[in-house]
Design a protein around this motif. Structure first.
Motif, PDB file in Angstrom:
ATOM      1  N   UNK A 214      -9.887  -5.677  -0.288  1.00 53.35           N
ATOM      2  CA  UNK A 214     -11.004  -5.478  -1.226  1.00 53.35           C
ATOM      3  C   UNK A 214     -11.875  -4.325  -0.739  1.00 53.35           C
ATOM      4  N   UNK A 215     -12.112  -3.368  -1.617  1.00 49.58           N
ATOM      5  CA  UNK A 215     -12.925  -2.214  -1.239  1.00 49.58           C
ATOM      6  C   UNK A 215     -13.367  -1.466  -2.493  1.00 49.58           C
ATOM      7  N   UNK A 216     -14.402  -0.649  -2.325  1.00 43.73           N
ATOM      8  CA  UNK A 216     -14.799   0.272  -3.387  1.00 43.73           C
ATOM      9  C   UNK A 216     -15.334   1.588  -2.824  1.00 43.73           C
ATOM     10  N   UNK A 217     -15.465   1.656  -1.499  1.00 42.91           N
ATOM     11  CA  UNK A 217     -15.974   2.881  -0.879  1.00 42.91           C
ATOM     12  C   UNK A 217     -14.914   3.967  -0.894  1.00 42.91           C
ATOM     13  N   UNK A 218     -15.359   5.195  -0.881  1.00 42.51           N
ATOM     14  CA  UNK A 218     -14.449   6.324  -0.871  1.00 42.51           C
ATOM     15  C   UNK A 218     -13.602   6.370   0.386  1.00 42.51           C
ATOM     16  N   UNK A 219     -14.192   6.008   1.536  1.00 41.86           N
ATOM     17  CA  UNK A 219     -13.458   6.051   2.804  1.00 41.86           C
ATOM     18  C   UNK A 219     -12.277   5.077   2.779  1.00 41.86           C
ATOM     19  N   UNK A 220     -12.540   3.873   2.289  1.00 44.26           N
ATOM     20  CA  UNK A 220     -11.472   2.880   2.250  1.00 44.26           C
ATOM     21  C   UNK A 220     -10.431   3.232   1.195  1.00 44.26           C
ATOM     22  N   UNK A 221     -10.887   3.787   0.085  1.00 50.07           N
ATOM     23  CA  UNK A 221      -9.952   4.171  -0.965  1.00 50.07           C
ATOM     24  C   UNK A 221      -8.982   5.234  -0.436  1.00 50.07           C
ATOM     25  N   UNK A 222      -9.503   6.204   0.305  1.00 51.31           N
ATOM     26  CA  UNK A 222      -8.653   7.242   0.876  1.00 51.31           C
ATOM     27  C   UNK A 222      -7.706   6.664   1.925  1.00 51.31           C
ATOM     28  N   UNK A 223      -8.220   5.727   2.737  1.00 51.54           N
ATOM     29  CA  UNK A 223      -7.384   5.105   3.768  1.00 51.54           C
ATOM     30  C   UNK A 223      -6.232   4.317   3.145  1.00 51.54           C
ATOM     31  N   UNK A 225      -4.855   4.742   0.187  1.00 47.78           N
ATOM     32  CA  UNK A 225      -3.888   5.667  -0.420  1.00 47.78           C
ATOM     33  C   UNK A 225      -2.987   6.299   0.647  1.00 47.78           C
ATOM     34  N   UNK A 226      -3.591   6.670   1.777  1.00 50.08           N
ATOM     35  CA  UNK A 226      -2.795   7.240   2.873  1.00 50.08           C
ATOM     36  C   UNK A 226      -1.815   6.208   3.410  1.00 50.08           C
ATOM     37  N   UNK A 227      -2.288   4.959   3.584  1.00 53.79           N
ATOM     38  CA  UNK A 227      -1.426   3.892   4.108  1.00 53.79           C
ATOM     39  C   UNK A 227      -0.251   3.628   3.171  1.00 53.79           C
ATOM     40  N   UNK A 228      -0.470   3.699   1.876  1.00 52.98           N
ATOM     41  CA  UNK A 228       0.618   3.498   0.916  1.00 52.98           C
ATOM     42  C   UNK A 228       1.686   4.576   1.059  1.00 52.98           C
ATOM     43  N   UNK A 229       1.238   5.811   1.317  1.00 50.13           N
ATOM     44  CA  UNK A 229       2.194   6.921   1.450  1.00 50.13           C
ATOM     45  C   UNK A 229       3.028   6.749   2.716  1.00 50.13           C
ATOM     46  N   UNK A 230       2.357   6.472   3.858  1.00 51.94           N
ATOM     47  CA  UNK A 230       3.089   6.394   5.126  1.00 51.94           C
ATOM     48  C   UNK A 230       3.929   5.120   5.202  1.00 51.94           C
ATOM     49  N   UNK A 231       3.602   4.124   4.365  1.00 50.58           N
ATOM     50  CA  UNK A 231       4.368   2.872   4.366  1.00 50.58           C
ATOM     51  C   UNK A 231       5.820   3.116   3.978  1.00 50.58           C
ATOM     52  N   UNK A 232       6.076   4.153   3.200  1.00 52.25           N
ATOM     53  CA  UNK A 232       7.432   4.393   2.689  1.00 52.25           C
ATOM     54  C   UNK A 232       8.360   5.005   3.730  1.00 52.25           C
ATOM     55  N   UNK A 253       0.259  -5.387   4.635  1.00 51.95           N
ATOM     56  CA  UNK A 253       0.306  -4.642   3.372  1.00 51.95           C
ATOM     57  C   UNK A 253       1.255  -3.452   3.480  1.00 51.95           C
ATOM     58  N   UNK A 254       1.233  -2.769   4.621  1.00 54.14           N
ATOM     59  CA  UNK A 254       2.146  -1.641   4.835  1.00 54.14           C
ATOM     60  C   UNK A 254       3.592  -2.125   4.788  1.00 54.14           C
ATOM     61  N   UNK A 255       3.856  -3.258   5.430  1.00 53.71           N
ATOM     62  CA  UNK A 255       5.216  -3.819   5.416  1.00 53.71           C
ATOM     63  C   UNK A 255       5.666  -4.113   3.984  1.00 53.71           C
ATOM     64  N   UNK A 256       4.805  -4.742   3.197  1.00 50.16           N
ATOM     65  CA  UNK A 256       5.169  -5.108   1.826  1.00 50.16           C
ATOM     66  C   UNK A 256       5.337  -3.892   0.926  1.00 50.16           C
ATOM     67  N   UNK A 257       4.688  -2.785   1.268  1.00 52.43           N
ATOM     68  CA  UNK A 257       4.810  -1.558   0.475  1.00 52.43           C
ATOM     69  C   UNK A 257       6.066  -0.772   0.855  1.00 52.43           C
ATOM     70  N   UNK A 258       6.681  -1.124   1.995  1.00 53.63           N
ATOM     71  CA  UNK A 258       7.805  -0.356   2.518  1.00 53.63           C
ATOM     72  C   UNK A 258       9.136  -0.856   1.967  1.00 53.63           C
ATOM     73  N   UNK A 259      10.207  -0.114   2.272  1.00 53.47           N
ATOM     74  CA  UNK A 259      11.553  -0.525   1.858  1.00 53.47           C
ATOM     75  C   UNK A 259      12.075  -1.668   2.722  1.00 53.47           C
TER      76      UNK A 259
END
Length: 538
Positions: A214-223, A225-232, A253-259
């Motif tokens: 749960x978040x709404x700050x810009x810092x967390x939103x950027x984090x 999004x970055x985590x989703x990219x590196x998760x792959x 969350x990173x594990x669940x986003x990964x292959x």
């Protein structure tokens, strides 16, 4: 010439003396009967030993002459043999071992899995009693005496140089008169049980995705999004952040986003186990590697996490020896079990996490520089709550909803004044501390609204509370002169006062660690850093 076993099927019209005439023909031909089975649809099956095809044809011709016999034909097997073959196929299709005995304790059925677990040969055990085969009394013997079932009984027994270790359940076989006709037991290798329990434990962990952060700050939103990219990818990830910021949540969350999401996610706290135990848990061991080692050895977490993710929390607490062993895994993608000589390839993604300053530890030679660079491929820093206060109201209401559901209480709501109040706190314990504070209030308050006075009322009983204000509640004083000190020093002063306050009530590093949600090693390190005098009372 050796006699052949022959099965014939006889169709007949039932009449008095028919069976006697059939048997007389077999007697006259000097043919030994091996079995006979009559069926309800006026069909008789006979099994016998016949020395030649010529004699078989003469026998069948003689049988057809009997009044009432309509047809005689050769068949492959007796009905009971067909049923036995079906039963054997069914028994061997299940993953558990199955053992059946009659009322005298003689083994009537045993499948291949049970033979493998118990180290038996089917030919040698069928017809023998359990007393003859087992060196100890086993639960199925008691079931034959009492008719009582048993469930999940652990058995250990020696057989030569081996130790047979298994889990068994059993039920009696009782006829319509209530008599015990035998018993059936299931058998499961205890090593399989341990693996299943491990998987169940992992499976029971709710699948965490980035939607749960749960978040709404810009810092967390950027984090995020970055985590989703590196998760792959497959590169090692190092999660940095203070205690209570949600590093394991991110790892899941990173594990669940990964292959790798369909493979295991296994988490281990490197500070929670002694070095020797941590080594055996991570790498496993071979049979006989040390005193007390299980027969057959044990798979380590690296092997159990094959094709999945291994989350190493508190990586900064690893001993020098374990740092070397982990470095080799990261370099070679192989492990060697304790007591083993073979290099076992592993396909596991490593996500590490720490709240410690690894760079400073590298300078102090307490953390290997080469391991640091292997881990720090993709660093992700999770900001503490005080650096993203705009996330606090949303996070707090999410936690309130979750806590109310867990405690079975009606949902409560934060007022705007309470949300503003929470945003003004420093929360050195971060989300974990916020959750603990809210849970205490939800437990003691019947109001549907959470008001600022609730925090003031309970701040003094919150060990490590960072509530700065409130109608007689205990506060934390940070001395500020003309020159404002760096934020790090302010946070350090708050942390020191929090720790002193907790240790006054819980004068034990272990108890204080439980209260603050960190390891006792972390508490001891903080005590040393702030020169706090502690008298342990474990």
């Amino acid at each position: 010439m050796q006699a052949q076993e022959i099965v014939i099927q006889i169709h007949f019209v039932d009449r008095l003396g028919l069976a006697h005439e059939i048997l007389e023909i077999f007697k006259n031909e000097k043919i030994s009967l091996l079995g006979m089975e009559a069926q309800t649809n006026q069909v008789m099956m006979v099994k016998f030993a016949c020395p030649s095809d010529r004699k078989l044809q003469r026998l069948m011709a003689e049988l057809k002459k009997i009044n009432g016999i309509q047809a005689v034909a050769q068949r492959d097997q007796m009905p009971y043999e067909h049923r036995e073959h079906q039963l054997e196929t069914i028994l061997n299709s299940v993953s558990e071992g199955i053992l059946a005995v009659d009322s005298q304790g003689q083994i009537t059925h045993i499948n291949d899995v049970a033979c493998q677990i118990l180290d038996f040969s089917r030919e040698k055990v069928l017809g023998k009693t359990v007393e003859e085969l087992f060196s100890i009394e086993i639960p199925i013997q008691e079931t034959l005496k009492t008719g009582r079932s048993y469930r999940f009984t652990e058995i250990k027994m020696k057989k030569g140089s081996k130790v047979i270790h298994y889990l068994t359940s059993g039920v009696p076989v009782i006829n319509e008169k209530g008599q015990i006709m035998g018993a059936v037991a299931t058998v499961k290798d205890y090593r399989q049980v341990e693996e299943i329990l491990s998987k169940v434990e992992l499976g029971n962990k709710r699948l965490t995705t980035f939607d749960d952060i749960v978040h709404q700050s810009g810092r967390m939103r950027q984090l995020v999004e970055t985590a989703k990219i590196v998760a792959r990818g497959n590169s090692t990830i190092l999660l940095r952040g203070e205690s209570g910021t949600g590093k394991e949540l991110f790892a899941r969350a990173i594990h669940m986003e990964s292959h790798r999401s369909l493979a295991p996610f296994i988490a281990v706290n490197c500070a929670a186990l002694p070095e020797t135990l941590l080594e055996s848990e991570l790498f496993g061991y071979e049979e006989g590697a040390f005193t007390g080692a299980a027969r057959g050895g044990k798979k380590g977490l690296f092997e159990q996490a094959e094709n999945g993710t291994l989350f190493l929390d508190e990586i900064g607490e690893l001993s020098p020896h374990m740092q070397v062993r982990l470095l080799r895994v990261l370099q070679e993608s192989t492990i060697r079990k304790i007591g083993g000589i073979l290099e076992i390839p592993v396909n596991v993604r490593i996500i590490a996490a720490t709240h410690r300053n690894l760079e400073e530890m590298v300078r102090q030679k307490t953390f290997r520089e080469d391991l640091y660079y292997r881990l720090d491929v993709i660093p992700l820093r999770i900001p503490p709550l005080r650096e993203r206060p705009e996330d606090i109201p949303l996070t707090a209401q999410h936690l309130v909803r979750k806590i109310c559901a867990r405690l079975g209480k009606p949902e409560k709501f934060l007022t705007k004044e309470s949300a503003d109040f929470l945003m003004n706190q420093t929360w050195p314990g971060n989300v974990r501390q916020l959750e603990n504070t809210l849970e205490r209030i939800i437990n003691v308050s019947d109001s549907t609204e959470i008001l600022p006075r609730h925090f003031n009322q309970w701040a003094s009983t919150e060990p490590g509370s960072c509530i700065l204000q409130g109608n007689g509640g205990r506060g934390i004083s940070v001395p500020l002169g003309d020159k404002i000190p760096p934020l790090k020093e302010i946070v350090g002063e708050v942390e020191k006062q929090v720790l002193q306050h907790v240790l006054e009530k819980y004068p034990s590093s272990r108890k204080a660690g439980n209260v603050l949600g960190v390891s006792n090693t972390t508490i001891l390190n903080k005590i040393k850093t702030y020169d706090i005098i502690l008298t342990e009372k474990e």
